[in-house]
Design a protein around this motif. Structure first.
Motif, mmCIF file in Angstrom:
data_model
loop_
_atom_site.group_PDB
_atom_site.id
_atom_site.type_symbol
_atom_site.label_atom_id
_atom_site.label_comp_id
_atom_site.label_asym_id
_atom_site.label_seq_id
_atom_site.Cartn_x
_atom_site.Cartn_y
_atom_site.Cartn_z
ATOM 1 N N ASN A 5 39.839 40.880 40.302
ATOM 2 C CA ASN A 5 38.593 40.124 40.279
ATOM 3 C C ASN A 5 38.124 39.903 41.722
ATOM 4 O OD1 ASN A 5 36.555 38.211 39.975
ATOM 5 N ND2 ASN A 5 37.587 37.157 38.317
ATOM 6 N N PRO A 6 36.977 40.480 42.114
ATOM 7 C CA PRO A 6 36.518 40.353 43.495
ATOM 8 C C PRO A 6 36.222 38.919 43.914
ATOM 9 C CG PRO A 6 34.846 41.421 42.161
ATOM 10 C CD PRO A 6 36.062 41.275 41.299
ATOM 11 N N LEU A 7 35.888 38.051 42.967
ATOM 12 C CA LEU A 7 35.595 36.662 43.319
ATOM 13 C C LEU A 7 36.833 35.931 43.824
ATOM 14 C CD1 LEU A 7 33.201 35.647 40.419
ATOM 15 C CD2 LEU A 7 32.617 36.199 42.774
ATOM 16 N N LEU A 8 38.007 36.393 43.420
ATOM 17 C CA LEU A 8 39.235 35.721 43.835
ATOM 18 C C LEU A 8 39.612 36.045 45.275
ATOM 19 C CD1 LEU A 8 41.353 35.993 40.599
ATOM 20 C CD2 LEU A 8 39.863 34.144 41.379
ATOM 21 N N GLN A 9 38.875 36.943 45.895
ATOM 22 C CA GLN A 9 39.091 37.235 47.308
ATOM 23 C C GLN A 9 38.361 36.228 48.202
ATOM 24 O OE1 GLN A 9 37.898 41.312 47.769
ATOM 25 N NE2 GLN A 9 39.516 42.054 46.428
ATOM 26 N N LEU A 10 37.501 35.427 47.592
ATOM 27 C CA LEU A 10 36.734 34.423 48.327
ATOM 28 C C LEU A 10 37.428 33.068 48.227
ATOM 29 C CD1 LEU A 10 33.203 35.340 46.938
ATOM 30 C CD2 LEU A 10 34.225 36.093 49.093
ATOM 31 N N SER A 11 37.330 32.274 49.272
ATOM 32 C CA SER A 11 37.967 30.945 49.232
ATOM 33 C C SER A 11 37.366 30.088 48.115
ATOM 34 C CB SER A 11 37.846 30.246 50.582
ATOM 35 O OG SER A 11 36.491 30.084 50.945
ATOM 36 N N GLY A 13 36.217 31.195 45.262
ATOM 37 C CA GLY A 13 36.790 31.689 44.015
ATOM 38 C C GLY A 13 38.191 31.166 43.808
ATOM 39 N N LYS A 14 38.957 31.118 44.885
ATOM 40 C CA LYS A 14 40.319 30.575 44.796
ATOM 41 C C LYS A 14 40.286 29.085 44.477
ATOM 42 C CE LYS A 14 42.132 34.053 47.906
ATOM 43 N NZ LYS A 14 42.500 34.357 49.279
ATOM 44 N N ALA A 15 39.291 28.378 45.010
ATOM 45 C CA ALA A 15 39.169 26.945 44.755
ATOM 46 C C ALA A 15 38.936 26.668 43.273
ATOM 47 C CB ALA A 15 38.041 26.350 45.597
ATOM 48 N N HIS A 66 33.092 37.408 35.538
ATOM 49 C CA HIS A 66 34.068 37.296 36.627
ATOM 50 C C HIS A 66 34.493 35.834 36.838
ATOM 51 C CE1 HIS A 66 34.241 41.397 38.034
ATOM 52 N NE2 HIS A 66 32.928 41.476 38.074
ATOM 53 N N LEU A 67 33.527 34.940 36.815
ATOM 54 C CA LEU A 67 33.845 33.523 36.992
ATOM 55 C C LEU A 67 34.674 32.989 35.831
ATOM 56 C CD1 LEU A 67 30.414 32.376 38.388
ATOM 57 C CD2 LEU A 67 32.612 32.178 39.576
ATOM 58 N N ALA A 68 34.303 33.358 34.606
ATOM 59 C CA ALA A 68 35.058 32.888 33.441
ATOM 60 C C ALA A 68 36.502 33.378 33.496
ATOM 61 C CB ALA A 68 34.380 33.354 32.150
ATOM 62 N N HIS A 69 36.696 34.607 33.907
ATOM 63 C CA HIS A 69 38.060 35.138 34.001
ATOM 64 C C HIS A 69 38.846 34.425 35.100
ATOM 65 C CE1 HIS A 69 38.378 38.370 31.081
ATOM 66 N NE2 HIS A 69 37.089 38.569 31.271
ATOM 67 N N ALA A 70 38.180 34.040 36.171
ATOM 68 C CA ALA A 70 38.863 33.305 37.236
ATOM 69 C C ALA A 70 39.331 31.941 36.754
ATOM 70 C CB ALA A 70 37.942 33.148 38.437
#
Length: 80
Positions: A5-11, A13-15, A66-70
């Protein structure tokens, strides 16, 4: 999900993954519904020959996914 998930590479997204489980579940439910609605609007726009709007709504659906999967519940690592 089968991909990173590319969003998880962002701080930011991790938050999202650090939110309390109850908050994650509520936000995830909204995003799943947003994805469904955006996909419906994309299909309608495509039927009406409105390509730019179809692309817009498909992109909204993709980001919502992507957000829902995160925000899915965290799984325990079987290796430790």
């Amino acid at each position: 999900m089968g991909y990173i998930n590319p969003l998880l590479q962002l701080s930011s997204g991790k938050a999202l993954q650090d939110l309390p489980p109850e908050d994650r579940a509520r936000i995830r439910a909204v995003l799943v519904d947003l994805r469904r609605q955006a996909n419906d609007l994309a299909e309608e726009a495509w039927r009406r020959r409105k390509g730019p709007m179809a692309a817009y709504w498909r992109a909204v659906a993709t980001y919502a996914r992507h957000l829902a999967h995160a925000l899915r519940p965290k799984t325990k690592d079987p290796h430790g």
